[in-house]
Motif scaffolding. Structure first.
Motif, PDB file in Angstrom:
ATOM      1  N   LEU A 169      25.571 -60.442  16.118  1.00  0.00           N
ATOM      2  CA  LEU A 169      26.471 -59.621  16.937  1.00  0.00           C
ATOM      3  C   LEU A 169      27.862 -60.262  16.993  1.00  0.00           C
ATOM      4  N   VAL A 224      31.701 -52.242  17.846  1.00  0.00           N
ATOM      5  CA  VAL A 224      30.298 -52.641  17.718  1.00  0.00           C
ATOM      6  C   VAL A 224      29.394 -51.500  18.198  1.00  0.00           C
ATOM      7  N   TYR A 233      23.560 -57.173  22.705  1.00  0.00           N
ATOM      8  CA  TYR A 233      24.446 -56.034  22.962  1.00  0.00           C
ATOM      9  C   TYR A 233      24.253 -55.522  24.393  1.00  0.00           C
TER      10      TYR A 233
END
Lengths: 374, 374
Positions: free
Chosen positions: B233, A368, B365
């Motif tokens: 995400l 990610v 994140y």
């Protein structure tokens, strides 16, 4: 992956492992997570034996116990377990008992050697749950209690918290999250419809963040669909404080299940599970088989509610567990498991699963990160 | 958040927005994602009009078109759309038509002013889909075609790819992923059971990583449960190359829906949707209402298969859309939407949603990063 919840429990990683096997409890806690022993189905004496073994083998690591503590049934609060069971048993139609017994016989599931049937409440009532809870609260290394179904009654919450332990409970709906928060629980296990056992029908990806929002700061553990570190990262991305896993531990080396049962689980795909009321009376996710199909067919008896359907099925639960590999027993066996079963295709060690979750988590995070940096 | 797929399509963020509203297509593409116009329900003439408008307003940004291109029905390949519709219509029991019409009448849904009923196939057959596809392929800025249901026939895949465009398709099962890969599709939209419209029953958190594994390198877009950047995400953590969103765009400022329909969606919780065969004949997630309940009741006609049930319901789809705010129309209206509807509670601008997704993604994140660093 430290957090306030980890610190309170004295664990390294927020990985909670629900299991009926004491060996798995010990191995998970030793690997830095926390094993949670599912006590439903044990008598108080059996639970004492399991906890003695855990205490003797877990070293200085903590563990938890999972119990079903229902709110009281109206007018039943003062009965003895025996009286209660007798009264409930009288409410079960003979047609249901006969139908269940015929299903077992048709699939060649052996009878008990002494010819008796075992019909019991499997710990689904307060009367049977309280002695289990009391046993758990005698253990210093048992640092948390989880309630598998509903918000525990206020007196039980107080009893657990006054003893210095954390108390949490499972749920599958936002209104249940709010009820848990109002009851002052220390953590909430939010299970999406993918999950095994009793489960709602809102998917994890949608339910988890709504549970986190409704929990107003109470830590939420993600349940329903956690089989890999990638799924764990997804849960953390959605604001969860950790993961609650169950299906993952059914087929590990340390799990007590019979080979035939492990085999059923290892070969199942995610499409092979179904939410069925046929064992406990409430929607419960499990492997689809002849038993679950039979209770759906229009011409057959319909499942009763909880706890009555449990009286209908308890003999089957015990016989199919004992004779798991005999004849067509697996076709009428109770194999509660989540959709994640489709990702579990080989036997691993408990420690190996723990290491895998952590390394997959780290890998997924790296990927990610790389994508963000483009 | 660049990727190879983004580069091929000439977009900045892998956010795909499925919508029936041309204004949303334009606004999403202008904000760096890609708008995908759902063409089902349009005649070729109507689609031409919509694409003319998009071409005139989208500047130099790309867009996509979503079509239902079924595999041919046996023996029907050479019929004209009119012949096919006539033959299929003859297969629909009058009881079903009457039941559907009575449901509409009982809820005060007005009749068409000229007294006609509209029964049509809504683009669910190859005969009606092909002209829509041909129209889309005349547009330079249309850079991709998605097929909403099943693997497109080989001749259509070739036609699209030979024109220099990408072709993808939706799916909800691993075996469909494999079929898409074998057909050589350029991307796969993997939709978990949470998703709106036609959908399977394996949850996103479990299905997405299995789809990624089965896709063997073909990019997978995550559908079913994407309403926030946190959910995006989560999808990326599970190995997806981007997200496919639908429910998100039903209530934005630019969406054409009637106020009564938007209101139904904004007030719905995640528990207010149901997978029902009552509109199209295949399981399709939508708001639960009197229509969906009526087709479940044991005493009523059962939904037919696809495409026959579409002939039963198409008059209702059109009338409830046109008279969305009249009498109890919402109680029998077709409102396909995913469980994520429970997280969508206010009207936002399309651009606002795009910005929110990106900033939530970055925030999530950061939080995961902070947790890892402990």
């Amino acid at each position: 992956m430290r957090s306030e919840l980890c610190d309170k429990l004295g664990i390294e990683h927020p990985i909670f492992a629900f299991t009926h096997c004491r060996d798995v409890v010990v191995a998970v806690s030793k690997a830095g997570g926390i094993g949670v022993l599912g006590a439903v189905g044990f008598t108080p004496e059996q639970l004492k034996e399991e906890l003695d073994w855990i205490d003797a083998h877990i070293g200085d690591k903590p563990y938890g116990v999972d119990i079903v503590i229902p709110q009281k049934y109206e007018g039943m609060g003062d009965m003895s377990p025996e009286e209660l069971e007798k009264q409930l048993t009288a409410m079960v139609p003979q047609e249901h008992i006969d139908f269940a017994q015929k299903l077992l016989a048709d699939h060649g599931v052996p009878e008990w050697e002494d010819g008796t049937k075992t019909m019991g409440l499997l710990g689904w009532t307060e009367a049977t749950a309280t002695p289990l809870l009391e046993e758990a609260l005698t253990r210093d290394k048992c640092v948390m209690i989880a309630n598998a179904l509903g918000t525990p009654p206020a007196d039980k919450v107080k009893m657990i918290q006054d003893s210095g332990r954390l108390v949490g409970a499972l749920c599958g709906k936002v209104k249940q999250v709010k009820s848990h928060v109002e009851a002052g629980l220390d953590f909430i296990v939010a299970q999406g419809g993918e999950g095994g056992g009793h489960t709602g029908d809102v998917g994890s990806i949608v339910f988890w963040p709504q549970a986190v929002a409704a929990a107003e700061g109470t830590p939420v553990l993600a349940a329903g669909g956690i089989g890999t570190g990638q799924q764990m990262l997804a849960a953390m991305a959605l604001g969860c404080a950790g993961v609650w896993t169950g299906s993952l531990w059914l087929t590990v080396e340390e799990a007590h299940a019979e080979p035939a049962q492990k085999e059923s689980l290892l070969k199942a795909s995610s499409e092979d599970t179904v939410r069925s009321r046929s064992w406990t009376g409430k929607p419960c996710r499990m492997l689809k088989n002849d038993w679950t199909e039979a209770w759906e067919a229009p011409e057959n008896p319909k499942p009763l509610g909880m706890p009555l359907q449990g009286l209908v099925s308890s003999d089957g639960i015990r016989r199919t567990a004992k004779y798991a590999g005999v004849a067509d027993t697996q076709k009428v066996a109770f194999n509660p498991v989540g959709q994640v079963v489709g990702q579990i295709n080989s036997v691993e060690s408990t420690r190996g699963v723990m290491m895998r979750l952590l390394s997959e988590y780290a890998d997924a995070y790296e990927k990610v990160t790389a994508q963000l940096e483009g």
